[in-house]
Design an enzyme around this catalytic site. Structure first.
Site, PDB file in Angstrom:
ATOM      1  CB  SER A   1       7.276   0.358   1.044  1.00  0.00           C
ATOM      2  OG  SER A   1       6.810  -0.543   2.022  1.00  0.00           O
ATOM      3  CB  ILE A   2       2.524   2.000   0.016  1.00  0.00           C
ATOM      4  CG1 ILE A   2       2.813   2.089   1.515  1.00  0.00           C
ATOM      5  CG2 ILE A   2       1.007   2.007  -0.232  1.00  0.00           C
ATOM      6  CD1 ILE A   2       2.251   0.950   2.345  1.00  0.00           C
TER       7      ILE A   2
ATOM      8  CB  CYS B   1       0.364   0.804   8.982  1.00  0.00           C
ATOM      9  SG  CYS B   1       1.750   1.683   9.754  1.00  0.00           S
ATOM     10  CG  ASN B   2       0.842   2.447  14.078  1.00  0.00           C
ATOM     11  OD1 ASN B   2       0.841   1.327  14.585  1.00  0.00           O
ATOM     12  ND2 ASN B   2       1.957   3.109  13.839  1.00  0.00           N
TER      13      ASN B   2
ATOM     14  N   GLY C   1      -4.002   9.453  17.910  1.00  0.00           N
ATOM     15  CA  GLY C   1      -5.357   9.686  18.398  1.00  0.00           C
ATOM     16  C   GLY C   1      -6.144  10.629  17.509  1.00  0.00           C
TER      17      GLY C   1
ATOM     18  NE  ARG D   1       8.268   0.219  10.296  1.00  0.00           N
ATOM     19  CZ  ARG D   1       7.986   1.508  10.205  1.00  0.00           C
ATOM     20  NH1 ARG D   1       8.247   2.316  11.221  1.00  0.00           N
ATOM     21  NH2 ARG D   1       7.435   2.013   9.109  1.00  0.00           N
TER      22      ARG D   1
END
Length: 340
Positions: free
Chosen positions: A11-12, A141-142, A196, A169
């Site tokens: 995917s990446i 990604c986040n 965080g 998701r």
């Protein structure tokens, strides 16, 4: 022209390969796969040299009629840097057992832990810290999306405290093993979530100032963040302007039809983006508000692609190809066809 090896064409990895191939100062010398699936066949059809990531499985590719140039060991010595696209936890093992053994620089992805590499990379925040380093982790990604929005806010005011709720998701579109299908799952049920501390690994000055919680919902398209940030003082116009000036952030209006993540993905399709990738994060302009110096906004993250341009910038930083992070960002964006 530097030589880049993609270890893990998934995917990446396949997206990083395509992004690197578009640059004029680096080239893909090979990609690896662990099994002879359709992605392996397509890699060869696209002109990438394919290598077996696991030497003992080379014969499987040959039996499947997929031509391989050799194994990972045959190509790694030719690489100036390896971008690791392996599943979570495998990257750390690759670092210890392969990359360090061969003395080659490597970029790990966000599934690995911050302590597994020398530093954590984001193009806006830690380019200078990662300059010339050997082993770097590119955050998830986040975290990448949060780093971009924190950069915009920080450009106009000091961040005193940040609280973020992540609506994640459930799975990527091609994932048939992950859920939920009919539930909302606290992930984790404890607070803070790992996001965080992950942001702090890139932005140390937010230590003790950021709190995150996360849930998973039954969708495959994008993540969404609800952001609340106490600042030293700002207003809505300043934040809107800062978002507009920050690379890889788009401000989209629900009034123009961008009223869901589905519409944002449709926009990316209409742009003609490969795999409908949206490498930029999307902030809903109407969601931006400032009350008593506290900034509120909502943003959407395409989980498969927002880290891809960061990988390209990380290559330039680690190989000392460009000392100015903004120049690298501009170069990467132009080659990839990003909006900003």
């Amino acid at each position: 022209m530097v030589n880049v090896l993609i270890n893990g064409y998934g995917s990446i990895g396949k997206r990083v390969a395509d992004a690197v191939a578009k640059q004029d100062d680096m080239k893909v010398i090979g990609v690896t796969k662990t099994k002879p699936d359709f992605e392996a066949r397509m890699a060869v059809e696209k002109g990438y040299k394919l290598f077996a990531a696991i030497p003992e499985r080379k014969h499987l590719f040959e039996e499947a009629g997929i031509p391989v140039e050799g194994t990972l060991d045959d190509i790694i010595e030719d690489a100036d840097i390896v971008v690791d696209g392996a599943p979570k936890k495998i990257g750390k093992a690759n670092l210890e057992n392969v990359y360090k053994k061969h003395g080659v620089k490597a970029i790990l992805q966000g599934g690995e832990k911050a302590g597994d590499a020398q530093d954590s990379f984001n193009s806006l925040w830690s380019y200078d810290r990662c300059y010339g380093k050997d082993y770097i982790r590119l955050v998830s990604c986040n975290t990448t999306g949060l780093c971009r929005s924190m950069y915009a806010i920080n450009s106009v005011a000091d961040i005193l405290k940040a609280r973020i709720v992540l609506i994640r998701r459930a799975a990527d579109p091609n994932d048939i093993k992950t859920g939920p299908v009919n539930a909302i799952v606290p992930n984790p049920v404890t607070v803070p979530s790992h996001h965080g501390p992950d942001v702090v690994s890139v932005i140390p000055q937010l230590d003790g100032k950021i709190m995150t919680s996360a849930v998973i919902v039954p969708t495959t398209l994008m993540h969404m963040h609800s952001i609340m940030v106490e600042t030293s003082g700002t207003n809505r116009d300043e934040i809107i302007d800062a978002l507009a000036k920050t690379p890889r952030i788009l401000t989209l209006k629900a009034s123009e039809g961008f009223d869901s993540t589905a519409k944002i993905i449709e926009y990316s399709r209409d742009l003609g983006r490969s795999r409908y990738d949206l490498n930029e994060i999307a902030v809903w302009e109407e969601s931006v508000n400032v009350v008593d110096n506290e900034v509120y906004m909502m943003q959407a993250i395409h989980q498969e692609s927002d880290v891809i341009p960061e990988n390209v910038d990380c290559i330039r930083a680690m190989l000392e190809m460009e000392s100015d992070n903004l120049k690298s960002i501009e170069k990467t964006n132009k080659a990839m066809g990003l909006i900003k």
